[in-house]
Design an enzyme around this catalytic site. Structure first.
Site, PDB file in Angstrom:
ATOM      1  N   TYR A  91       0.793  -1.233   0.000  1.00  0.00           N
ATOM      2  CA  TYR A  91       0.000   0.000   0.000  1.00  0.00           C
ATOM      3  C   TYR A  91       0.827   1.286   0.000  1.00  0.00           C
ATOM      4  CZ  TYR A  91      -3.722  -3.310   1.050  1.00  0.00           C
ATOM      5  OH  TYR A  91      -4.606  -4.360   0.985  1.00  0.00           O
ATOM      6  N   ASN A 133     -12.964   3.982  -1.367  1.00  0.00           N
ATOM      7  CA  ASN A 133     -12.154   2.769  -1.220  1.00  0.00           C
ATOM      8  C   ASN A 133     -12.783   1.981  -0.069  1.00  0.00           C
ATOM      9  OD1 ASN A 133     -10.364   0.739  -0.790  1.00  0.00           O
ATOM     10  ND2 ASN A 133      -8.530   2.027  -0.816  1.00  0.00           N
ATOM     11  N   ALA A 191     -11.706  -3.918   2.667  1.00  0.00           N
ATOM     12  CA  ALA A 191     -12.171  -5.316   2.690  1.00  0.00           C
ATOM     13  C   ALA A 191     -13.687  -5.438   2.501  1.00  0.00           C
ATOM     14  CB  ALA A 191     -11.739  -5.981   3.988  1.00  0.00           C
ATOM     15  N   HIS A 202      -9.084   1.301  -5.503  1.00  0.00           N
ATOM     16  CA  HIS A 202      -8.216   0.410  -4.724  1.00  0.00           C
ATOM     17  C   HIS A 202      -6.776   0.820  -4.972  1.00  0.00           C
ATOM     18  CE1 HIS A 202     -11.592  -2.016  -3.721  1.00  0.00           C
ATOM     19  NE2 HIS A 202     -11.944  -2.010  -4.990  1.00  0.00           N
TER      20      HIS A 202
END
Ligand code: DQA
Length: 149
Positions: free
Chosen positions: A24, A75, A78, A101
């Protein structure tokens, strides 16, 4: 017409910069917020930037956006792969929805390949790092400008 855009972030994104930086990156969510605010100013957008680890809070912000906003850049983290409730909330929103994402979810585990949110999103950006948020804002601004003529 409103030029308000909600930028919404799902679970664990508060740890951006510290969490799996090889996936990330090193930028924090505060850095992303700062960059979004700077670009929004340039594009003549107003933004509300939020993050939560709680599904219901994200849903409440989508409901809030329904009343006032022209777009949502989200975003869902999960929740992308699990949340029918967030999809249902987004389906009540009439403006532009861009799904972002940071990582390229399609290059990763199989369970990240399916997105409930993509069933509603007008556009999906993945694998552009945190630049994806900025691309999402640019897209919302472009669509608003085209509508204005
Ligand atoms: C993510 C990808 C999701 O699969 C993951 O659960 C995240 C972040 C991304 O930005 O790449 O938390 O949405």
């Amino acid at each position: 017409m409103s030029r308000l855009v909600y930028v919404l972030n799902g679970p664990n994104l508060n740890l951006l910069g510290k969490r799996q930086p090889h996936i990330y990156g090193h930028e924090t969510l505060a850095d992303v917020e700062r960059d979004c605010l700077a670009l929004a100013r340039e594009l003549g957008l107003e933004i509300r930037f939020h993050q939560s680890n709680r599904e219901y809070e994200l849903i409440d912000w989508v409901h809030e956006a329904r009343e006032t906003a022209a777009g949502i850049v989200m975003n869902p983290a999960a929740f992308t792969h699990t949340s029918v409730a967030i999809l249902d909330a987004l389906n009540t929103f009439e403006g532009t929805v861009i799904e972002v994402h940071i990582s390229n979810v399609h290059k990763r585990e199989e369970f990240r390949h399916h997105s409930f949110v993509s069933k509603r999103a007008d556009g999906v950006i993945a694998g552009f790092g945190t630049q994806g948020y900025l691309l999402g804002l640019r897209r919302v601004a472009r669509l608003l400008d085209e509508k204005k003529g």
